[in-house]
Design a protein around this motif. Structure first.
Motif, PDB file in Angstrom:
ATOM      1  N   GLU A 167       0.837  -1.187   0.000  1.00 59.08           N
ATOM      2  CA  GLU A 167       0.000   0.000   0.000  1.00 59.08           C
ATOM      3  C   GLU A 167       0.877   1.245   0.000  1.00 59.08           C
ATOM      4  O   GLU A 167       1.863   1.325   0.724  1.00 59.08           O
ATOM      5  CB  GLU A 167      -0.894   0.015   1.239  1.00 59.08           C
ATOM      6  CG  GLU A 167      -1.818   1.227   1.301  1.00 59.08           C
ATOM      7  CD  GLU A 167      -2.706   1.193   2.526  1.00 59.08           C
ATOM      8  OE1 GLU A 167      -2.424   1.978   3.440  1.00 59.08           O
ATOM      9  OE2 GLU A 167      -3.652   0.389   2.547  1.00 59.08           O
ATOM     10  N   ARG A 168       0.510   2.204  -0.839  1.00 55.55           N
ATOM     11  CA  ARG A 168       1.250   3.460  -0.901  1.00 55.55           C
ATOM     12  C   ARG A 168       0.306   4.610  -0.618  1.00 55.55           C
ATOM     13  O   ARG A 168      -0.848   4.594  -1.030  1.00 55.55           O
ATOM     14  CB  ARG A 168       1.887   3.643  -2.280  1.00 55.55           C
ATOM     15  CG  ARG A 168       3.045   2.700  -2.494  1.00 55.55           C
ATOM     16  CD  ARG A 168       3.418   2.646  -3.952  1.00 55.55           C
ATOM     17  NE  ARG A 168       4.478   1.688  -4.159  1.00 55.55           N
ATOM     18  CZ  ARG A 168       4.284   0.375  -4.220  1.00 55.55           C
ATOM     19  NH1 ARG A 168       3.066  -0.113  -4.110  1.00 55.55           N
ATOM     20  NH2 ARG A 168       5.299  -0.445  -4.387  1.00 55.55           N
ATOM     21  N   ARG A 169       0.817   5.608   0.060  1.00 49.71           N
ATOM     22  CA  ARG A 169       0.046   6.802   0.354  1.00 49.71           C
ATOM     23  C   ARG A 169       0.800   7.985  -0.222  1.00 49.71           C
ATOM     24  O   ARG A 169       1.971   8.206   0.101  1.00 49.71           O
ATOM     25  CB  ARG A 169      -0.146   6.961   1.861  1.00 49.71           C
ATOM     26  CG  ARG A 169      -0.941   5.823   2.488  1.00 49.71           C
ATOM     27  CD  ARG A 169      -0.946   5.922   4.005  1.00 49.71           C
ATOM     28  NE  ARG A 169      -1.640   7.105   4.490  1.00 49.71           N
ATOM     29  CZ  ARG A 169      -2.942   7.178   4.704  1.00 49.71           C
ATOM     30  NH1 ARG A 169      -3.710   6.127   4.468  1.00 49.71           N
ATOM     31  NH2 ARG A 169      -3.494   8.287   5.158  1.00 49.71           N
ATOM     32  N   TYR A 170       0.148   8.723  -1.094  1.00 51.49           N
ATOM     33  CA  TYR A 170       0.753   9.900  -1.706  1.00 51.49           C
ATOM     34  C   TYR A 170       0.114  11.154  -1.126  1.00 51.49           C
ATOM     35  O   TYR A 170      -1.104  11.201  -0.932  1.00 51.49           O
ATOM     36  CB  TYR A 170       0.555   9.891  -3.218  1.00 51.49           C
ATOM     37  CG  TYR A 170       1.187   8.731  -3.923  1.00 51.49           C
ATOM     38  CD1 TYR A 170       0.426   7.842  -4.666  1.00 51.49           C
ATOM     39  CD2 TYR A 170       2.560   8.532  -3.851  1.00 51.49           C
ATOM     40  CE1 TYR A 170       1.014   6.782  -5.326  1.00 51.49           C
ATOM     41  CE2 TYR A 170       3.156   7.470  -4.502  1.00 51.49           C
ATOM     42  CZ  TYR A 170       2.381   6.585  -5.238  1.00 51.49           C
ATOM     43  OH  TYR A 170       2.965   5.539  -5.881  1.00 51.49           O
ATOM     44  N   ALA A 171       0.909  12.158  -0.873  1.00 54.93           N
ATOM     45  CA  ALA A 171       0.411  13.402  -0.283  1.00 54.93           C
ATOM     46  C   ALA A 171       0.693  14.569  -1.208  1.00 54.93           C
ATOM     47  O   ALA A 171       1.844  14.808  -1.586  1.00 54.93           O
ATOM     48  CB  ALA A 171       1.067  13.646   1.071  1.00 54.93           C
ATOM     49  N   ALA A 172      -0.355  15.296  -1.578  1.00 59.11           N
ATOM     50  CA  ALA A 172      -0.190  16.533  -2.329  1.00 59.11           C
ATOM     51  C   ALA A 172       0.024  17.675  -1.353  1.00 59.11           C
ATOM     52  O   ALA A 172      -0.657  17.775  -0.337  1.00 59.11           O
ATOM     53  CB  ALA A 172      -1.420  16.800  -3.193  1.00 59.11           C
ATOM     54  N   ASN A 173       0.978  18.547  -1.667  1.00 62.09           N
ATOM     55  CA  ASN A 173       1.334  19.638  -0.760  1.00 62.09           C
ATOM     56  C   ASN A 173       1.213  20.956  -1.518  1.00 62.09           C
ATOM     57  O   ASN A 173       2.086  21.312  -2.320  1.00 62.09           O
ATOM     58  CB  ASN A 173       2.755  19.431  -0.243  1.00 62.09           C
ATOM     59  CG  ASN A 173       3.151  20.438   0.816  1.00 62.09           C
ATOM     60  OD1 ASN A 173       2.837  21.606   0.706  1.00 62.09           O
ATOM     61  ND2 ASN A 173       3.855  19.959   1.825  1.00 62.09           N
ATOM     62  N   LYS A 174       0.118  21.673  -1.269  1.00 66.20           N
ATOM     63  CA  LYS A 174      -0.166  22.888  -2.031  1.00 66.20           C
ATOM     64  C   LYS A 174       0.848  23.994  -1.762  1.00 66.20           C
ATOM     65  O   LYS A 174       1.198  24.770  -2.667  1.00 66.20           O
ATOM     66  CB  LYS A 174      -1.582  23.387  -1.735  1.00 66.20           C
ATOM     67  CG  LYS A 174      -2.016  24.548  -2.636  1.00 66.20           C
ATOM     68  CD  LYS A 174      -3.440  24.956  -2.376  1.00 66.20           C
ATOM     69  CE  LYS A 174      -3.883  26.041  -3.364  1.00 66.20           C
ATOM     70  NZ  LYS A 174      -3.057  27.262  -3.232  1.00 66.20           N
ATOM     71  N   THR A 175       1.338  24.089  -0.544  1.00 60.55           N
ATOM     72  CA  THR A 175       2.337  25.113  -0.246  1.00 60.55           C
ATOM     73  C   THR A 175       3.569  24.943  -1.132  1.00 60.55           C
ATOM     74  O   THR A 175       4.110  25.905  -1.679  1.00 60.55           O
ATOM     75  CB  THR A 175       2.744  25.057   1.235  1.00 60.55           C
ATOM     76  OG1 THR A 175       1.591  25.289   2.038  1.00 60.55           O
ATOM     77  CG2 THR A 175       3.810  26.092   1.554  1.00 60.55           C
ATOM     78  N   ARG A 176       3.975  23.707  -1.276  1.00 58.64           N
ATOM     79  CA  ARG A 176       5.181  23.452  -2.063  1.00 58.64           C
ATOM     80  C   ARG A 176       4.923  23.585  -3.566  1.00 58.64           C
ATOM     81  O   ARG A 176       5.771  24.123  -4.286  1.00 58.64           O
ATOM     82  CB  ARG A 176       5.747  22.077  -1.710  1.00 58.64           C
ATOM     83  CG  ARG A 176       6.274  22.025  -0.281  1.00 58.64           C
ATOM     84  CD  ARG A 176       6.857  20.671   0.085  1.00 58.64           C
ATOM     85  NE  ARG A 176       7.389  20.703   1.454  1.00 58.64           N
ATOM     86  CZ  ARG A 176       7.987  19.676   2.038  1.00 58.64           C
ATOM     87  NH1 ARG A 176       8.112  18.512   1.397  1.00 58.64           N
ATOM     88  NH2 ARG A 176       8.458  19.791   3.260  1.00 58.64           N
ATOM     89  N   THR A 177       3.797  23.092  -4.039  1.00 57.17           N
ATOM     90  CA  THR A 177       3.524  23.272  -5.466  1.00 57.17           C
ATOM     91  C   THR A 177       3.377  24.753  -5.805  1.00 57.17           C
ATOM     92  O   THR A 177       3.813  25.199  -6.876  1.00 57.17           O
ATOM     93  CB  THR A 177       2.274  22.501  -5.912  1.00 57.17           C
ATOM     94  OG1 THR A 177       1.152  22.880  -5.108  1.00 57.17           O
ATOM     95  CG2 THR A 177       2.492  20.995  -5.810  1.00 57.17           C
ATOM     96  N   ASP A 178       2.802  25.525  -4.901  1.00 56.13           N
ATOM     97  CA  ASP A 178       2.698  26.963  -5.138  1.00 56.13           C
ATOM     98  C   ASP A 178       4.080  27.614  -5.195  1.00 56.13           C
ATOM     99  O   ASP A 178       4.314  28.540  -5.987  1.00 56.13           O
ATOM    100  CB  ASP A 178       1.861  27.630  -4.054  1.00 56.13           C
ATOM    101  CG  ASP A 178       0.362  27.407  -4.240  1.00 56.13           C
ATOM    102  OD1 ASP A 178      -0.038  26.891  -5.312  1.00 56.13           O
ATOM    103  OD2 ASP A 178      -0.409  27.743  -3.312  1.00 56.13           O
ATOM    104  N   ALA A 179       4.996  27.142  -4.352  1.00 55.23           N
ATOM    105  CA  ALA A 179       6.353  27.696  -4.364  1.00 55.23           C
ATOM    106  C   ALA A 179       7.053  27.387  -5.685  1.00 55.23           C
ATOM    107  O   ALA A 179       7.760  28.244  -6.243  1.00 55.23           O
ATOM    108  CB  ALA A 179       7.158  27.125  -3.201  1.00 55.23           C
TER     109      ALA A 179
END
Length: 524
Positions: A30-42
Motif C-alpha cells: 500500500e502506498r500513500r501519496y500526499a499533495a502539498n499545495k504550499t510546495r507546489t505553489d512555491a
C-alpha cells in the motif's frame, strides 16, 4: 522569492494499493501519496519568475541571460525556452503562459536558422515539447484548456513541419543520422561518426509523430538508426552484454569503440530502451530485452561501492572492460530509470537497486556547501586494489572531504540539471515514502536560494562554495522543462501523467521531461 520559509504542509492524502508484487508473492504494497499545495505553489512561483524574466528580456529568442537581462540564441533561435516551458505550464495549468506559447507556436519559422542544428537537441526539446503539448491538449487537458481547435492543430502542424525539415539528416548510407545539419541550403555536416545517445534518443519522439500523423516514415527513420544499437557490431562495441561503446560509424553503422557508461553521450540510449517498451510493449519488446541485458550487466559489472563514506553505490564508466570510477550529475537519472523498469516489469530487485543509486546521488547533494550536487565527481572503489592505476585515491586537498562525503569533486559547476530530482520523483512514485518529497524539497530550496539572480535563474560555478562561486549568466531551457516539472509533480495531485506503480498512467516522459501519450492511451 526565496522559498526556504515555505515549509508548512497543506496536504491531501490518498491511497494507491497497486504496485510491484513483493518477490514472495504476497499482497501489493500500500502506498500513500500526499499533495502539498504550499510546495507546489512555491514551485509555480519559481516558474513564473523564470518565465517573466525570459518573456520580458529574451522572448522569442531561445534563452535568458538573467544577470544582464539579455538573451542567447543557443538553440537555433526558435524559442527553445518557450517550447520547453510549454508542457510544464500545461501540467501546472498556468493558462496565461500556455496561451502566450500557443500564440507563438504558429509564428516559428522552422525553415530557417543561421546556426548549426543538433538533431538530438532539436528532437528532445522542440519536437518533444510540441508533441507533448498536443497530447496534453487533446487528452487530459482538453476540457480545462478551452483553447481553439485551430490553435491545437497548429502545434501538430509545426511539429510535422520541423520533422520534415530535419529528415534529410537520416539520408546517409547506413541510415544512422548525421547529428549536425544546416539549413539554407539543407546540408549535413558530413560527420563520420555519431554517438550512442544522439542516435538512440530520437525514436520516441519520431515514432510518436508517426502515430499522430498516420505517416510511418518518421518512426521508420529513427528506428532504422536504432537497429545498429539493438544489434551492435563488431564485438568491441559491446564490452559487457548490453553495455555499448559511444561512437558509431555513420557509413556502416558499426561501433568504433567500447568506452561508455550511464553518462553524457550514452545516457539516454539506455533510458529510451525501457521507455519505448512503456510507450508500446507490443511493438518494442526487443527494446525491453536489451534494457534488461544492459541493467543486469550494470549490476554485475559497473556497480561500485565507495571506499569513503559507507553505503554509497555509484555506476562506473568503462573503457573496454577497464572501469573508471567517475560519474556525473547527468548519470543520476539512472536510479529513476531502473526504478521505472522495475515497476514496468513488476520486479522488485530493480526497484531496490534503483533506490540504492538514488540514495547515493542524494548524498552528492547533502555533502556540498550549497546542498547541490556537482557536475562531475569521482571515488575510489572499495573492492578494487587501492594501488591499481584505474583506482587512485582522492587528491590531497580533498582527502578530508572524501572521508566525509564518499566522493570528491572534479567539476563543481551546476548547470540547472534535473537528474537527481527526477530520480527522487520515480523513487517517491514507486514507494510512497515521503522522505523523497523532503529530499526534492530540500534540493529545490537550495537551488532556488543559490541560483536565483537578476531576472531569473542561472547556472553556477562551484557547488562547494556557499554562494555557488558566481554565476555563468545562463538560464537553461531545460530548467523549465525538467527541474521545475519534477519539483512540482512530486508534490502535486494525481493526474494521468503521474507515474503509477500499477502502470496505469497514460504518459511516458521523454528525456526532456515532456510527457508523451502512450500509444494505447485513448481519450474520447
Amino acid at each position: 522569492m526565496h522559498c526556504s520559509g515555505l515549509l508548512g504542509v497543506l496536504a491531501m492524502v490518498w491511497q494507491v494499493t497497486a504496485g510491484p508484487l513483493p518477490q514472495d508473492g504476497s499482497a501489493p504494497v500500500e502506498r500513500r501519496y500526499a499533495a502539498n499545495k504550499t510546495r507546489t505553489d512555491a514551485v509555480k512561483s519559481a516558474f513564473q519568475t523564470a518565465w517573466d524574466g525570459y518573456y520580458k528580456y529574451a522572448f522569442p529568442h531561445d534563452s535568458l541571460t538573467p544577470v544582464n537581462n539579455g538573451y542567447s540564441d543557443d538553440r537555433n533561435g526558435w524559442g527553445a525556452s518557450a517550447i520547453d516551458a510549454f508542457s510544464t505550464a500545461l501540467v501546472m495549468e498556468n493558462w496565461e503562459v500556455v496561451n502566450q506559447i500557443l500564440k507563438f507556436v504558429p509564428t516559428i519559422n522552422f525553415d530557417n536558422t543561421t546556426s548549426e542544428i543538433s538533431l538530438f537537441e532539436t528532437t528532445i526539446r522542440y519536437l518533444g515539447g510540441l508533441l507533448s503539448a498536443y497530447d496534453l491538449l487533446t487528452g487530459p487537458l482538453k476540457t480545462q484548456a478551452q483553447v481553439e481547435e485551430d490553435s491545437v492543430q497548429a502545434i501538430l502542424k509545426q511539429a510535422k513541419r520541423l520533422a520534415d525539415n530535419l529528415s534529410f539528416a537520416f539520408s546517409t548510407p547506413s541510415g544512422v543520422p548525421d547529428n549536425i545539419i544546416y539549413f539554407n541550403p539543407s546540408r549535413r555536416a558530413n560527420s563520420t561518426r555519431n554517438g550512442l545517445a544522439t542516435i538512440g534518443t530520437l525514436v520516441l519522439e519520431w515514432t510518436r509523430l508517426s502515430d499522430l500523423t498516420g505517416s510511418d516514415i518518421y518512426g521508420a527513420l529513427a528506428q532504422r538508426g536504432e537497429t545498429y544499437l539493438l544489434d551492435p557490431k563488431p564485438a568491441l562495441g559491446e564490452p559487457f552484454p548490453g553495455l555499448l561503446g559511444t561512437n558509431v560509424d555513420i557509413k556502416t553503422g558499426q561501433f568504433l569503440d567500447g568506452s561508455g557508461g550511464w553518462v553524457g553521450g550514452d545516457d539516454s540510449f539506455y533510458e529510451y530502451l525501457i521507455k519505448m517498451y512503456q510507450y508500446d510493449p507490443k511493438r518494442f519488446g526487443k527494446y525491453k530485452d536489451r534494457w534488461l541485458t544492459a541493467v543486469n550487466s550494470t549490476i554485475e559489472h559497473l556497480a561500485s561501492t565507495s571506499s569513503g563514506k559507507e553505503g554509497l553505490t555509484f555506476l562506473a564508466m568503462f573503457s573496454n572492460t577497464t572501469l573508471r570510477y567517475v560519474s556525473q550529475h547527468l548519470a543520476c537519472f539512472d536510479g529513476g530509470n531502473i526504478i521505472l523498469g522495475g515497476l514496468l516489469l513488476n520486479d522488485k530487485r530493480y526497484v531496490d537497486f534503483g533506490l540504492d543509486l538514488v540514495y547515493s546521488c542524494h548524498e552528492t547533494y547533502t555533502a556540498t556547501a550549497t546542498g547541490i550536487g556537482p557536475e562531475v565527481f569521482a571515488w575510489q572503489d572499495r573492492d578494487a586494489p587501492s594501488n591499481a592505476a584505474n583506482n587512485p585515491p582522492p587528491p590531497s586537498d580533498q582527502a578530508d572531504f572524501y572521508e566525509r562525503a564518499g566522493f570528491w569533486i572534479t567539476s563543481g559547476a551546476y548547470v540547472l540539471r534535473p537528474e537527481v530530482i527526477e530520480s527522487y520523483y520515480y523513487a517517491y512514485r514507486a514507494t510512497g515514502d515521503p522522505k523523497y518529497q523532503e529530499w526534492a524539497w530540500d534540493a529545490f530550496v537550495n537551488i532556488n536560494r543559490t541560483c536565483r539572480v537578476g531576472s531569473g535563474y542561472s547556472s553556477i560555478n562551484d557547488v562547494n562554495k556557499p554562494d555557488g562561486g558566481g554565476f555563468s549568466n545562463f538560464q537553461e531551457s531545460f530548467w523549465f522543462a525538467e527541474v521545475l516539472k519534477y519539483s512540482y509533480l512530486i508534490h502535486a495531485e494525481e493526474a494521468d501523467w503521474q507515474i503509477q506503480p500499477d502502470n496505469s498512467q497514460k504518459f511516458v516522459f521523454n528525456t526532456e521531461a515532456h510527457p508523451v501519450r502512450l500509444a494505447a492511451a485513448n481519450y474520447t
